[in-house]
Scaffold this motif. Structure first.
Motif, PDB file in Angstrom:
ATOM      1  N   ALA A  26       0.757  -1.189  -0.004  1.00 38.16           N
ATOM      2  CA  ALA A  26      -0.041  -0.075   0.067  1.00 38.16           C
ATOM      3  C   ALA A  26       0.772   1.236  -0.173  1.00 38.16           C
ATOM      4  O   ALA A  26       0.585   2.286  -0.856  1.00 38.16           O
ATOM      5  CB  ALA A  26      -0.950   0.030   1.152  1.00 38.16           C
ATOM      6  N   LYS A  27       1.925   1.246   0.835  1.00 41.97           N
ATOM      7  CA  LYS A  27       2.930   2.427   0.839  1.00 41.97           C
ATOM      8  C   LYS A  27       3.537   2.515  -0.578  1.00 41.97           C
ATOM      9  O   LYS A  27       3.787   3.779  -1.301  1.00 41.97           O
ATOM     10  CB  LYS A  27       3.992   2.283   1.909  1.00 41.97           C
ATOM     11  CG  LYS A  27       3.333   2.378   3.473  1.00 41.97           C
ATOM     12  CD  LYS A  27       4.454   2.059   4.399  1.00 41.97           C
ATOM     13  CE  LYS A  27       3.785   2.172   5.638  1.00 41.97           C
ATOM     14  NZ  LYS A  27       4.673   1.441   6.866  1.00 41.97           N
ATOM     15  N   TYR A  29       2.375   1.909  -3.508  1.00 44.05           N
ATOM     16  CA  TYR A  29       1.767   2.632  -4.597  1.00 44.05           C
ATOM     17  C   TYR A  29       0.757   3.515  -3.977  1.00 44.05           C
ATOM     18  O   TYR A  29       0.120   4.254  -4.530  1.00 44.05           O
ATOM     19  CB  TYR A  29       0.825   1.320  -4.838  1.00 44.05           C
ATOM     20  CG  TYR A  29       1.432   0.041  -5.548  1.00 44.05           C
ATOM     21  CD1 TYR A  29       1.686   0.332  -6.844  1.00 44.05           C
ATOM     22  CD2 TYR A  29       1.732  -1.001  -5.016  1.00 44.05           C
ATOM     23  CE1 TYR A  29       2.441  -0.562  -7.764  1.00 44.05           C
ATOM     24  CE2 TYR A  29       2.617  -1.959  -5.572  1.00 44.05           C
ATOM     25  CZ  TYR A  29       2.843  -1.757  -6.848  1.00 44.05           C
ATOM     26  OH  TYR A  29       3.492  -2.910  -7.505  1.00 44.05           O
ATOM     27  N   ASP A  30       1.201   4.105  -2.830  1.00 45.05           N
ATOM     28  CA  ASP A  30       0.465   5.219  -2.140  1.00 45.05           C
ATOM     29  C   ASP A  30      -1.135   4.760  -2.252  1.00 45.05           C
ATOM     30  O   ASP A  30      -1.917   5.773  -2.530  1.00 45.05           O
ATOM     31  CB  ASP A  30       0.615   6.589  -2.459  1.00 45.05           C
ATOM     32  CG  ASP A  30       0.327   7.543  -1.948  1.00 45.05           C
ATOM     33  OD1 ASP A  30      -0.078   7.567  -0.652  1.00 45.05           O
ATOM     34  OD2 ASP A  30      -0.108   8.660  -2.475  1.00 45.05           O
ATOM     35  N   ASP A  31      -1.554   3.916  -1.916  1.00 44.40           N
ATOM     36  CA  ASP A  31      -2.917   3.389  -1.893  1.00 44.40           C
ATOM     37  C   ASP A  31      -3.330   2.445  -1.132  1.00 44.40           C
ATOM     38  O   ASP A  31      -2.974   1.080  -1.111  1.00 44.40           O
ATOM     39  CB  ASP A  31      -3.215   2.760  -3.466  1.00 44.40           C
ATOM     40  CG  ASP A  31      -4.569   2.630  -3.625  1.00 44.40           C
ATOM     41  OD1 ASP A  31      -5.570   2.601  -2.989  1.00 44.40           O
ATOM     42  OD2 ASP A  31      -4.943   2.147  -4.869  1.00 44.40           O
ATOM     43  N   THR A  33      -6.280   1.607  -0.295  1.00 45.82           N
ATOM     44  CA  THR A  33      -7.572   0.799  -0.643  1.00 45.82           C
ATOM     45  C   THR A  33      -7.547  -0.318  -1.616  1.00 45.82           C
ATOM     46  O   THR A  33      -8.483  -0.973  -1.930  1.00 45.82           O
ATOM     47  CB  THR A  33      -8.518   1.910  -1.400  1.00 45.82           C
ATOM     48  OG1 THR A  33      -7.825   2.133  -2.680  1.00 45.82           O
ATOM     49  CG2 THR A  33      -8.532   3.139  -0.615  1.00 45.82           C
ATOM     50  N   ILE A  34      -6.235  -0.887  -1.633  1.00 40.02           N
ATOM     51  CA  ILE A  34      -6.039  -2.026  -2.169  1.00 40.02           C
ATOM     52  C   ILE A  34      -6.985  -3.141  -1.807  1.00 40.02           C
ATOM     53  O   ILE A  34      -7.077  -3.419  -0.456  1.00 40.02           O
ATOM     54  CB  ILE A  34      -4.485  -2.682  -2.437  1.00 40.02           C
ATOM     55  CG1 ILE A  34      -3.839  -2.708  -1.107  1.00 40.02           C
ATOM     56  CG2 ILE A  34      -3.792  -1.451  -3.409  1.00 40.02           C
ATOM     57  CD1 ILE A  34      -2.296  -3.127  -1.154  1.00 40.02           C
ATOM     58  N   SER A 138      -5.501   1.296 -12.161  1.00 42.21           N
ATOM     59  CA  SER A 138      -5.792   2.595 -12.095  1.00 42.21           C
ATOM     60  C   SER A 138      -4.553   3.317 -12.483  1.00 42.21           C
ATOM     61  O   SER A 138      -3.391   2.813 -12.973  1.00 42.21           O
ATOM     62  CB  SER A 138      -5.994   2.803 -10.618  1.00 42.21           C
ATOM     63  OG  SER A 138      -4.775   2.383  -9.736  1.00 42.21           O
ATOM     64  N   LYS A 140      -2.561   4.504 -10.534  1.00 36.67           N
ATOM     65  CA  LYS A 140      -1.209   4.282  -9.620  1.00 36.67           C
ATOM     66  C   LYS A 140      -0.949   2.496  -9.736  1.00 36.67           C
ATOM     67  O   LYS A 140       0.190   2.294  -9.369  1.00 36.67           O
ATOM     68  CB  LYS A 140      -1.916   4.435  -8.256  1.00 36.67           C
ATOM     69  CG  LYS A 140      -2.113   5.875  -7.941  1.00 36.67           C
ATOM     70  CD  LYS A 140      -2.418   5.971  -6.339  1.00 36.67           C
ATOM     71  CE  LYS A 140      -2.616   7.448  -5.915  1.00 36.67           C
ATOM     72  NZ  LYS A 140      -2.950   7.350  -4.502  1.00 36.67           N
ATOM     73  N   LEU A 141      -1.711   1.841 -10.212  1.00 42.03           N
ATOM     74  CA  LEU A 141      -1.413   0.333 -10.210  1.00 42.03           C
ATOM     75  C   LEU A 141      -1.650  -0.414 -11.651  1.00 42.03           C
ATOM     76  O   LEU A 141      -2.832  -0.155 -11.976  1.00 42.03           O
ATOM     77  CB  LEU A 141      -2.049  -0.242  -9.234  1.00 42.03           C
ATOM     78  CG  LEU A 141      -2.242  -1.688  -8.950  1.00 42.03           C
ATOM     79  CD1 LEU A 141      -0.856  -2.194  -8.542  1.00 42.03           C
ATOM     80  CD2 LEU A 141      -3.384  -2.324  -8.033  1.00 42.03           C
TER      81      LEU A 141
END
Length: 149
Positions: A26-27, A29-31, A33-34, A138, A140-141
């Protein structure tokens, strides 16, 4: 450490470990909500019915790793290889992958991870997996899909 099939009673502990292990992703990808961080106990129970969960247990009986898979059309779809952050880089992930492959001998294997997860991709490639597809999820991912035949 021993690797064995997980029981339904282990799922809450596996889910807690999953939430802990995926913090680094998560860090990266700075997300936060995965899916692995949002998965509920009900959802993991549905996965459990569909396939096989293995767990790595330390000498104190604590689950320090897990991997899961299900098979469909002669392909074993492997997912959520997780290892307790403090015990990473000790071969636990490799042993879990080898064990899950033994359970589905003779099948094609497929697994995916995020494109920035260089260490994870390296582990899979070291185990003989080859990239065959990327899928943008997305901005980011993107996911990297790997297979082993």
């Amino acid at each position: 450490m021993v690797i064995e099939k997980a029981e339904k009673a282990d799922l809450r502990q596996i889910l807690e470990l999953q939430h802990l292990a995926y913090q680094s992703e998560a860090k990266l990808y700075d997300d936060f909500t995965i899916q692995p961080l949002k998965q509920t106990i009900e959802e993991i129970e549905q996965e459990y019915v569909k396939g096989l969960f293995l767990k790595a247990v330390d000498m104190n009986g604590k689950i320090i790793g897990s991997v899961r898979a299900y098979d469909e059309n002669n392909t074993a779809y492997i997912g959520k290889l997780i290892v307790q952050p403090e015990t990473q880089s000790q071969g636990i992930g490799t042993k879990l992958m080898n064990a899950i492959e033994q359970e589905y001998q003779g099948m094609r294997f497929e697994i995916f991870t995020g494109y920035k997860s260089v260490r994870t991709i390296g582990l899979y490639e070291h185990l003989g997996y080859i990239r065959f597809k990327e899928q943008k999820i997305s901005d980011k991912l993107s996911l990297v899909f790997l297979e082993k035949c």
